[in-house]
Design a protein around this motif. Structure first.
Motif, mmCIF file in Angstrom:
data_model
loop_
_atom_site.group_PDB
_atom_site.id
_atom_site.type_symbol
_atom_site.label_atom_id
_atom_site.label_comp_id
_atom_site.label_asym_id
_atom_site.label_seq_id
_atom_site.Cartn_x
_atom_site.Cartn_y
_atom_site.Cartn_z
ATOM 1 N N ILE A 55 0.825 -1.221 0.000
ATOM 2 C CA ILE A 55 0.000 0.000 0.000
ATOM 3 C C ILE A 55 0.854 1.263 0.000
ATOM 4 C CG2 ILE A 55 -1.934 -1.173 1.128
ATOM 5 C CD1 ILE A 55 -1.189 0.541 3.681
ATOM 6 N N THR A 56 2.117 1.133 -0.358
ATOM 7 C CA THR A 56 3.025 2.283 -0.356
ATOM 8 C C THR A 56 3.079 2.904 -1.747
ATOM 9 O OG1 THR A 56 4.362 1.319 1.405
ATOM 10 C CG2 THR A 56 5.393 3.042 0.094
ATOM 11 N N ARG A 57 2.926 4.219 -1.766
ATOM 12 C CA ARG A 57 3.014 4.979 -3.022
ATOM 13 C C ARG A 57 4.502 5.254 -3.289
ATOM 14 N NH1 ARG A 57 -1.555 7.649 -4.650
ATOM 15 N NH2 ARG A 57 -0.304 9.435 -5.268
ATOM 16 N N THR A 58 5.127 4.350 -3.998
ATOM 17 C CA THR A 58 6.578 4.421 -4.185
ATOM 18 C C THR A 58 7.017 5.487 -5.181
ATOM 19 O OG1 THR A 58 6.481 2.650 -5.828
ATOM 20 C CG2 THR A 58 6.948 2.007 -3.540
ATOM 21 N N GLN A 59 6.063 6.091 -5.890
ATOM 22 C CA GLN A 59 6.421 7.151 -6.838
ATOM 23 C C GLN A 59 6.456 8.541 -6.199
ATOM 24 O OE1 GLN A 59 7.578 6.432 -9.875
ATOM 25 N NE2 GLN A 59 7.310 4.327 -9.179
ATOM 26 N N GLU A 60 5.997 8.633 -4.954
ATOM 27 C CA GLU A 60 6.017 9.925 -4.252
ATOM 28 C C GLU A 60 7.464 10.375 -4.018
ATOM 29 O OE1 GLU A 60 3.582 12.010 -3.177
ATOM 30 O OE2 GLU A 60 1.988 10.746 -3.983
ATOM 31 N N ALA A 61 7.667 11.682 -3.962
ATOM 32 C CA ALA A 61 9.007 12.236 -3.745
ATOM 33 C C ALA A 61 9.640 11.693 -2.463
ATOM 34 C CB ALA A 61 8.947 13.756 -3.707
ATOM 35 N N ALA A 62 8.861 11.634 -1.387
ATOM 36 C CA ALA A 62 9.401 11.135 -0.110
ATOM 37 C C ALA A 62 9.870 9.685 -0.238
ATOM 38 C CB ALA A 62 8.354 11.254 0.993
ATOM 39 N N ALA A 63 9.143 8.884 -0.987
ATOM 40 C CA ALA A 63 9.532 7.480 -1.187
ATOM 41 C C ALA A 63 10.859 7.395 -1.937
ATOM 42 C CB ALA A 63 8.445 6.726 -1.944
ATOM 43 N N LYS A 64 11.007 8.263 -2.928
ATOM 44 C CA LYS A 64 12.253 8.268 -3.696
ATOM 45 C C LYS A 64 13.416 8.739 -2.826
ATOM 46 C CE LYS A 64 9.977 8.684 -8.121
ATOM 47 N NZ LYS A 64 9.685 9.486 -9.294
ATOM 48 N N GLU A 65 13.163 9.780 -2.004
ATOM 49 C CA GLU A 65 14.207 10.289 -1.107
ATOM 50 C C GLU A 65 14.646 9.225 -0.105
ATOM 51 O OE1 GLU A 65 12.840 13.895 0.779
ATOM 52 O OE2 GLU A 65 12.344 14.789 -1.165
ATOM 53 N N LEU A 66 13.685 8.430 0.364
ATOM 54 C CA LEU A 66 13.988 7.380 1.336
ATOM 55 C C LEU A 66 14.550 6.111 0.682
ATOM 56 C CD1 LEU A 66 10.761 7.793 3.483
ATOM 57 C CD2 LEU A 66 13.095 8.238 4.271
ATOM 58 N N GLY A 67 14.464 6.045 -0.642
ATOM 59 C CA GLY A 67 14.957 4.864 -1.353
ATOM 60 C C GLY A 67 14.102 3.625 -1.125
ATOM 61 N N LEU A 68 12.785 3.819 -0.968
ATOM 62 C CA LEU A 68 11.905 2.704 -0.617
ATOM 63 C C LEU A 68 11.910 1.566 -1.631
ATOM 64 C CD1 LEU A 68 8.740 4.394 0.928
ATOM 65 C CD2 LEU A 68 10.733 3.437 2.063
ATOM 66 N N LYS A 69 12.109 1.880 -2.893
ATOM 67 C CA LYS A 69 12.127 0.812 -3.898
ATOM 68 C C LYS A 69 13.236 -0.198 -3.633
ATOM 69 C CE LYS A 69 9.729 2.690 -7.822
ATOM 70 N NZ LYS A 69 9.747 2.879 -9.263
ATOM 71 N N GLU A 70 14.262 0.234 -2.912
ATOM 72 C CA GLU A 70 15.400 -0.640 -2.616
ATOM 73 C C GLU A 70 15.247 -1.379 -1.283
ATOM 74 O OE1 GLU A 70 17.274 -0.702 -5.256
ATOM 75 O OE2 GLU A 70 16.121 0.986 -6.012
ATOM 76 N N TRP A 71 14.267 -1.007 -0.479
ATOM 77 C CA TRP A 71 14.096 -1.634 0.829
ATOM 78 C C TRP A 71 13.670 -3.088 0.671
ATOM 79 C CZ3 TRP A 71 11.390 1.705 5.100
ATOM 80 C CH2 TRP A 71 12.116 2.883 5.292
ATOM 81 N N PRO A 72 14.136 -3.955 1.568
ATOM 82 C CA PRO A 72 13.686 -5.350 1.524
ATOM 83 C C PRO A 72 12.187 -5.434 1.811
ATOM 84 C CG PRO A 72 15.151 -4.984 3.413
ATOM 85 C CD PRO A 72 15.094 -3.716 2.641
ATOM 86 N N ARG A 73 11.572 -6.417 1.214
ATOM 87 C CA ARG A 73 10.137 -6.645 1.420
ATOM 88 C C ARG A 73 9.973 -8.016 2.046
ATOM 89 N NH1 ARG A 73 7.161 -3.577 -3.523
ATOM 90 N NH2 ARG A 73 8.524 -1.767 -3.498
ATOM 91 N N ASP A 74 10.278 -8.060 3.341
ATOM 92 C CA ASP A 74 10.191 -9.322 4.070
ATOM 93 C C ASP A 74 9.793 -9.047 5.517
ATOM 94 O OD1 ASP A 74 12.530 -8.465 5.432
ATOM 95 O OD2 ASP A 74 13.828 -9.563 4.061
ATOM 96 N N ALA A 75 9.574 -10.101 6.270
ATOM 97 C CA ALA A 75 9.087 -9.982 7.645
ATOM 98 C C ALA A 75 10.007 -9.141 8.520
ATOM 99 C CB ALA A 75 8.908 -11.372 8.253
ATOM 100 N N ARG A 76 11.313 -9.247 8.298
ATOM 101 C CA ARG A 76 12.253 -8.469 9.122
ATOM 102 C C ARG A 76 12.118 -6.972 8.872
ATOM 103 N NH1 ARG A 76 16.193 -12.116 6.978
ATOM 104 N NH2 ARG A 76 16.855 -10.278 5.853
#
Length: 128
Positions: A55-76
């Motif tokens: 449910i994350t809007r990864t195209q938002e500026a804040a998401a890009k600044e935080l590098g969310l596309k690179e974050w792991p997508r797992d339980a940890r």
């Protein structure tokens, strides 16, 4: 039923219009002003049956600044994602409707809004 909206969002306005047209009883939450806590984000995710990255809007500026596309997508990494959604509510996909039956939907389409409407509790009948 509650709907999390950003009034500037056309999909949110469309969802509200459909809820109104169907005579739905609902509460509006302007989630950019009334920011959900981490616990509320967790609860909505549970009701949606989704993970925070879903449910994350990864195209938002804040998401890009935080590098969310690179974050792991797992339980940890789950709690880290939840924390960022609570800290940056603009990153939460919208609108979110929490239905009366304990579920929720990301109501970006008319079909999704109608799905939430179908989960309403029937009106209570008044004895004669």
């Amino acid at each position: 039923m509650e709907i999390w909206i950003n009034p500037a969002c056309s999909k949110c306005r469309s969802a509200i219009s459909l809820l109104d047209a169907e005579g739905a009883d609902y509460t509006v939450r302007r989630y950019l002003e009334d920011v959900p806590t981490e616990d509320e984000v967790r609860e909505v995710l549970e009701r949606l049956g989704l993970e925070p990255w879903d449910i994350t809007r990864t195209q938002e500026a804040a998401a890009k600044e935080l590098g969310l596309k690179e974050w792991p997508r797992d339980a940890r990494a789950r709690e880290r994602w939840i924390a960022v959604l609570a800290a940056h509510p603009k990153l939460i996909q919208r609108p979110v409707i929490t239905a009366d039956d304990g579920t929720a939907v990301v109501a970006r389409t008319e079909e999704a809004v109608r799905d939430a409407l179908s989960r309403r509790e029937p009106p209570s009948s008044t004895p004669l």
